[in-house]
Scaffold this motif. Structure first.
Motif, PDB file in Angstrom:
ATOM      1  N   ASN A  66       0.857  -1.199   0.000  1.00  0.00           N
ATOM      2  CA  ASN A  66       0.000   0.000   0.000  1.00  0.00           C
ATOM      3  C   ASN A  66       0.885   1.238   0.000  1.00  0.00           C
ATOM      4  OD1 ASN A  66      -1.087  -2.118   2.253  1.00  0.00           O
ATOM      5  ND2 ASN A  66      -2.684  -1.544   0.799  1.00  0.00           N
ATOM      6  N   PRO A  67       0.326   2.401  -0.359  1.00  0.00           N
ATOM      7  CA  PRO A  67       1.140   3.620  -0.446  1.00  0.00           C
ATOM      8  C   PRO A  67       1.655   4.086   0.915  1.00  0.00           C
ATOM      9  CG  PRO A  67      -0.978   3.891  -1.564  1.00  0.00           C
ATOM     10  CD  PRO A  67      -1.060   2.618  -0.797  1.00  0.00           C
ATOM     11  N   SER A  68       2.654   4.939   0.879  1.00  0.00           N
ATOM     12  CA  SER A  68       3.236   5.499   2.097  1.00  0.00           C
ATOM     13  C   SER A  68       4.050   6.731   1.758  1.00  0.00           C
ATOM     14  CB  SER A  68       4.152   4.470   2.766  1.00  0.00           C
ATOM     15  OG  SER A  68       4.965   5.083   3.738  1.00  0.00           O
ATOM     16  N   LEU A  69       4.057   7.692   2.653  1.00  0.00           N
ATOM     17  CA  LEU A  69       5.022   8.793   2.599  1.00  0.00           C
ATOM     18  C   LEU A  69       5.981   8.671   3.783  1.00  0.00           C
ATOM     19  CD1 LEU A  69       4.450  12.519   1.791  1.00  0.00           C
ATOM     20  CD2 LEU A  69       5.722  11.885   3.803  1.00  0.00           C
ATOM     21  N   ARG A  70       5.426   8.718   5.010  1.00  0.00           N
ATOM     22  CA  ARG A  70       6.240   8.731   6.225  1.00  0.00           C
ATOM     23  C   ARG A  70       6.986   7.428   6.452  1.00  0.00           C
ATOM     24  NH1 ARG A  70       2.496  12.394   6.256  1.00  0.00           N
ATOM     25  NH2 ARG A  70       1.374  10.727   5.205  1.00  0.00           N
ATOM     26  N   THR A  71       6.288   6.308   6.332  1.00  0.00           N
ATOM     27  CA  THR A  71       6.897   5.025   6.688  1.00  0.00           C
ATOM     28  C   THR A  71       8.069   4.719   5.778  1.00  0.00           C
ATOM     29  OG1 THR A  71       4.736   4.282   7.438  1.00  0.00           O
ATOM     30  CG2 THR A  71       6.404   2.583   7.052  1.00  0.00           C
ATOM     31  N   ARG A  72       7.858   4.901   4.490  1.00  0.00           N
ATOM     32  CA  ARG A  72       8.931   4.606   3.541  1.00  0.00           C
ATOM     33  C   ARG A  72      10.125   5.537   3.753  1.00  0.00           C
ATOM     34  NH1 ARG A  72       8.949   4.091  -3.095  1.00  0.00           N
ATOM     35  NH2 ARG A  72      11.214   4.174  -3.216  1.00  0.00           N
ATOM     36  N   LEU A  75       7.008  -5.013   6.419  1.00  0.00           N
ATOM     37  CA  LEU A  75       5.848  -5.241   5.535  1.00  0.00           C
ATOM     38  C   LEU A  75       4.724  -4.288   5.885  1.00  0.00           C
ATOM     39  CD1 LEU A  75       4.264  -6.940   3.380  1.00  0.00           C
ATOM     40  CD2 LEU A  75       3.455  -8.336   5.300  1.00  0.00           C
ATOM     41  N   ARG A  76       4.172  -3.639   4.873  1.00  0.00           N
ATOM     42  CA  ARG A  76       2.889  -2.924   4.987  1.00  0.00           C
ATOM     43  C   ARG A  76       1.856  -3.685   4.184  1.00  0.00           C
ATOM     44  NH1 ARG A  76       1.377   3.392   4.737  1.00  0.00           N
ATOM     45  NH2 ARG A  76       2.094   3.099   6.861  1.00  0.00           N
ATOM     46  N   ALA A  77       0.801  -4.120   4.832  1.00  0.00           N
ATOM     47  CA  ALA A  77      -0.262  -4.881   4.164  1.00  0.00           C
ATOM     48  C   ALA A  77      -1.591  -4.543   4.830  1.00  0.00           C
ATOM     49  CB  ALA A  77       0.010  -6.386   4.266  1.00  0.00           C
ATOM     50  N   MET A  93       4.863  -2.658   9.332  1.00  0.00           N
ATOM     51  CA  MET A  93       4.804  -1.249   8.897  1.00  0.00           C
ATOM     52  C   MET A  93       3.340  -0.815   8.671  1.00  0.00           C
ATOM     53  SD  MET A  93       8.142  -0.821   6.419  1.00  0.00           S
ATOM     54  CE  MET A  93       7.406  -1.585   4.961  1.00  0.00           C
ATOM     55  N   GLU A  94       2.409  -1.535   9.236  1.00  0.00           N
ATOM     56  CA  GLU A  94       0.955  -1.314   9.319  1.00  0.00           C
ATOM     57  C   GLU A  94       0.180  -2.406   8.614  1.00  0.00           C
ATOM     58  OE1 GLU A  94      -0.780   2.531   8.302  1.00  0.00           O
ATOM     59  OE2 GLU A  94      -2.787   1.810   8.859  1.00  0.00           O
ATOM     60  N   THR A  95      -0.574  -3.110   9.467  1.00  0.00           N
ATOM     61  CA  THR A  95      -1.522  -4.123   8.975  1.00  0.00           C
ATOM     62  C   THR A  95      -2.860  -3.796   9.635  1.00  0.00           C
ATOM     63  OG1 THR A  95      -0.831  -5.642  10.758  1.00  0.00           O
ATOM     64  CG2 THR A  95       0.264  -5.872   8.605  1.00  0.00           C
ATOM     65  N   VAL A 112      -2.700  -3.368  12.928  1.00  0.00           N
ATOM     66  CA  VAL A 112      -2.109  -2.492  13.958  1.00  0.00           C
ATOM     67  C   VAL A 112      -0.952  -1.752  13.300  1.00  0.00           C
ATOM     68  CG1 VAL A 112      -2.777  -3.777  16.032  1.00  0.00           C
ATOM     69  CG2 VAL A 112      -0.692  -4.424  14.803  1.00  0.00           C
ATOM     70  N   HIS A 113      -0.463  -0.735  13.986  1.00  0.00           N
ATOM     71  CA  HIS A 113       0.633   0.084  13.443  1.00  0.00           C
ATOM     72  C   HIS A 113       1.601   0.347  14.599  1.00  0.00           C
ATOM     73  CE1 HIS A 113       2.803   2.611  10.850  1.00  0.00           C
ATOM     74  NE2 HIS A 113       1.857   3.424  10.415  1.00  0.00           N
ATOM     75  N   PRO A 114       2.391  -0.659  14.982  1.00  0.00           N
ATOM     76  CA  PRO A 114       3.197  -0.522  16.208  1.00  0.00           C
ATOM     77  C   PRO A 114       4.274   0.547  16.132  1.00  0.00           C
ATOM     78  CG  PRO A 114       3.692  -2.587  15.065  1.00  0.00           C
ATOM     79  CD  PRO A 114       2.484  -2.006  14.407  1.00  0.00           C
ATOM     80  N   CYS A 144      -1.900  10.556  13.082  1.00  0.00           N
ATOM     81  CA  CYS A 144      -0.776   9.819  12.481  1.00  0.00           C
ATOM     82  C   CYS A 144      -0.354  10.400  11.136  1.00  0.00           C
ATOM     83  CB  CYS A 144      -1.157   8.357  12.321  1.00  0.00           C
ATOM     84  SG  CYS A 144      -2.557   8.091  11.213  1.00  0.00           S
ATOM     85  N   LEU A 145      -1.252  11.120  10.471  1.00  0.00           N
ATOM     86  CA  LEU A 145      -1.074  11.609   9.098  1.00  0.00           C
ATOM     87  C   LEU A 145      -1.002  10.426   8.117  1.00  0.00           C
ATOM     88  CD1 LEU A 145       1.530  14.466   9.697  1.00  0.00           C
ATOM     89  CD2 LEU A 145      -0.983  14.604   9.784  1.00  0.00           C
ATOM     90  N   PRO A 146      -1.500  10.544   6.910  1.00  0.00           N
ATOM     91  CA  PRO A 146      -2.025  11.756   6.290  1.00  0.00           C
ATOM     92  C   PRO A 146      -3.385  12.149   6.864  1.00  0.00           C
ATOM     93  CG  PRO A 146      -2.420   9.882   4.842  1.00  0.00           C
ATOM     94  CD  PRO A 146      -1.604   9.375   5.993  1.00  0.00           C
ATOM     95  N   LEU A 147      -3.674  13.455   6.780  1.00  0.00           N
ATOM     96  CA  LEU A 147      -4.929  13.989   7.306  1.00  0.00           C
ATOM     97  C   LEU A 147      -5.556  14.935   6.298  1.00  0.00           C
ATOM     98  CD1 LEU A 147      -5.862  15.283  10.750  1.00  0.00           C
ATOM     99  CD2 LEU A 147      -5.901  16.943   8.877  1.00  0.00           C
ATOM    100  N   ASN A 178       9.165  11.563  14.974  1.00  0.00           N
ATOM    101  CA  ASN A 178       9.540  10.488  15.903  1.00  0.00           C
ATOM    102  C   ASN A 178       9.475   9.103  15.278  1.00  0.00           C
ATOM    103  OD1 ASN A 178      10.441  11.783  18.265  1.00  0.00           O
ATOM    104  ND2 ASN A 178       8.332  12.374  18.755  1.00  0.00           N
ATOM    105  N   ARG A 179       8.739   8.961  14.177  1.00  0.00           N
ATOM    106  CA  ARG A 179       8.771   7.689  13.451  1.00  0.00           C
ATOM    107  C   ARG A 179      10.217   7.320  13.114  1.00  0.00           C
ATOM    108  NH1 ARG A 179       4.433   6.021  10.427  1.00  0.00           N
ATOM    109  NH2 ARG A 179       5.771   4.223  10.056  1.00  0.00           N
ATOM    110  N   LEU A 180      10.993   8.324  12.683  1.00  0.00           N
ATOM    111  CA  LEU A 180      12.387   8.085  12.311  1.00  0.00           C
ATOM    112  C   LEU A 180      13.178   7.564  13.512  1.00  0.00           C
ATOM    113  CD1 LEU A 180      14.753   8.461  10.270  1.00  0.00           C
ATOM    114  CD2 LEU A 180      14.934  10.818  11.100  1.00  0.00           C
TER     115      LEU A 180
HETATM  116  N1   CP Z   1       1.390   7.440   9.367  1.00  0.00           N
HETATM  117  C1   CP Z   1       1.880   6.728   8.325  1.00  0.00           C
HETATM  118  O1   CP Z   1       2.127   5.515   8.435  1.00  0.00           O
HETATM  119  O2   CP Z   1       2.102   7.457   7.213  1.00  0.00           O
HETATM  120  P1   CP Z   1       2.327   6.858   5.743  1.00  0.00           P
HETATM  121  O3   CP Z   1       1.058   6.120   5.382  1.00  0.00           O
HETATM  122  O4   CP Z   1       2.589   8.033   4.864  1.00  0.00           O
HETATM  123  O5   CP Z   1       3.486   5.911   5.796  1.00  0.00           O
END
Ligand code: CP
Length: 334
Positions: free
Chosen positions: A45-51, A109-111, A141-143, A145-147, A290-293, A317-319
């Motif tokens: 799935n898409p991501s900005l912050r996690t990736r 993994l994000r799924a 990286m989010e299923t 839950v998003h630990p 958590c964003l995106p918002l 803080n994710r980093l």
């Molecule tokens: N909060 C979060 O996981 O952002 P992304 O979906 O952009 O990775």
């Protein structure tokens, strides 16, 4: 071998150690503790912050990150056991996990769930299949839950508030044009209760209460930590006295996979938007997401631009926390 699939598998003391390590990494961002090490980041799935934060974080620790997007730049993956693979997927998670484990030291993994059958998705089968077949630690990286988001949220709150124990944490549902994943809401509930906060889950009606496995675990957490968990459908009383307001939109689980029916519940609840009037009811609360918002849908411009909004701190803080997770899983945290 320890994975980071859910904070449920980690004690509060272990999570505190991750947060302490993250604070050290915030002060001194770069080292070579993971030189020569690597992580495969698999995004369904898409991501900005996690990736961005995982790629950059691994680089700051001297290692490398490889991003794979099955179905786009990598072969589509089948996760179900024992199926005849005559559909779209070209390879099975058994081989994907095995191969990536030979190349890399970690796999993320994000799924997101499939939004068809919650009784299936609530078991988190995709990341469980990866962890079953991998011979290296797996990071969620989010299923469902998003630990990693949980750790970022908790670090943000501790940085701003000091101790969080006994503080009123309002997890508010917000309106959004379509039903979203419950992962971040589940995670906020778990981490706030684990750290002894007085949690109020605010949502329009019982259909929006989170899955019983998370409600039960949060109640168990609260018993152990001295916190509390209550559900409210009353906006004014929920906001009154809040010290943290955390917003997220999610779909009604009884109507999971039936978005048109869910819309009939959802359409009347735009007033759950977080605005300045609601925030004025609180005890000078912090606000985060958590964003995106979607601005002026989930929260107003006035809330997002206020000094009390710490959403960018949480994103930063994710980093720091993910670097702590990677170092710890690879035995480089001490
Ligand atoms: N909060 C979060 O996981 O952002 P992304 O979906 O952009 O990775």
């Amino acid at each position: 071998m320890q994975h980071f699939l859910t904070t449920s598998d980690w004690t509060a003391e272990q999570l505190d150690a991750l947060l302490e390590l993250a604070r050290g990494l915030e002060r001194r961002p770069c080292n070579d503790r993971l030189a020569g090490r690597s992580i495969a980041l698999v995004f369904l799935n898409p991501s900005l912050r996690t990736r961005t934060s995982f790629e950059l974080g691994m680089q700051q620790l001297g290692g490398i990150a490889i991003v794979l997007q099955p179905g786009k730049d990598a072969w589509g993956v089948e996760f179900r056991p024992g199926v005849v693979m005559d559909g779209e997927a070209e390879e099975h998670i058994a081989e994907v996990a095995g191969v990536l484990s030979r190349y890399c030291d970690l796999i993320g993994l994000r799924a997101f769930p499939g939004f068809q059958d919650w009784s299936h998705d609530r078991q988190d089968p995709v990341i469980r299949a990866l962890a079953q077949h991998a011979s290296v630690p797996v990071i969620n990286m989010e299923t469902i839950v998003h630990p990693c988001q949980e750790l970022a949220l908790m670090k943000t709150l501790q940085d701003r508030l000091g101790t969080v124990r006994g503080r009123k944490f309002v997890l508010t549902w917000t309106w959004h044009p379509r039903p979203l994943n419950t992962a971040v809401a589940n995670s906020a509930l778990l981490i706030a209760s684990k750290f002894g906060m007085d949690v109020t889950l605010l949502c329009p009606e019982p259909a929006y209460v989170l899955d019983e496995q998370f409600m039960r675990e949060a109640a168990d957490n609260a018993r152990a930590s001295g916190g509390s968990v209550t559900v409210s459908h009353d906006i004014e009383s929920a906001y009154r006295g809040a010290e943290v307001v955390y917003a997220k939109s999610w779909g009604a689980l009884p109507l999971y996979g039936r978005p048109q029916e869910e819309w009939a519940l959802r359409e009347h609840n735009r007033h759950f938007i977080v605005d300045e009037q609601k925030m004025a009811l609180t005890d000078a609360a912090l606000f985060s997401h958590c964003l995106p918002l979607r601005r002026n849908v989930k929260a107003t411009d006035g809330v997002m631009d206020a000094d009390y909004c710490v959403a960018l701190d949480e994103a930063e803080n994710r980093l720091h926390v993910q670097k702590a997770v990677m170092m710890t899983l690879l035995g480089a945290g001490a």
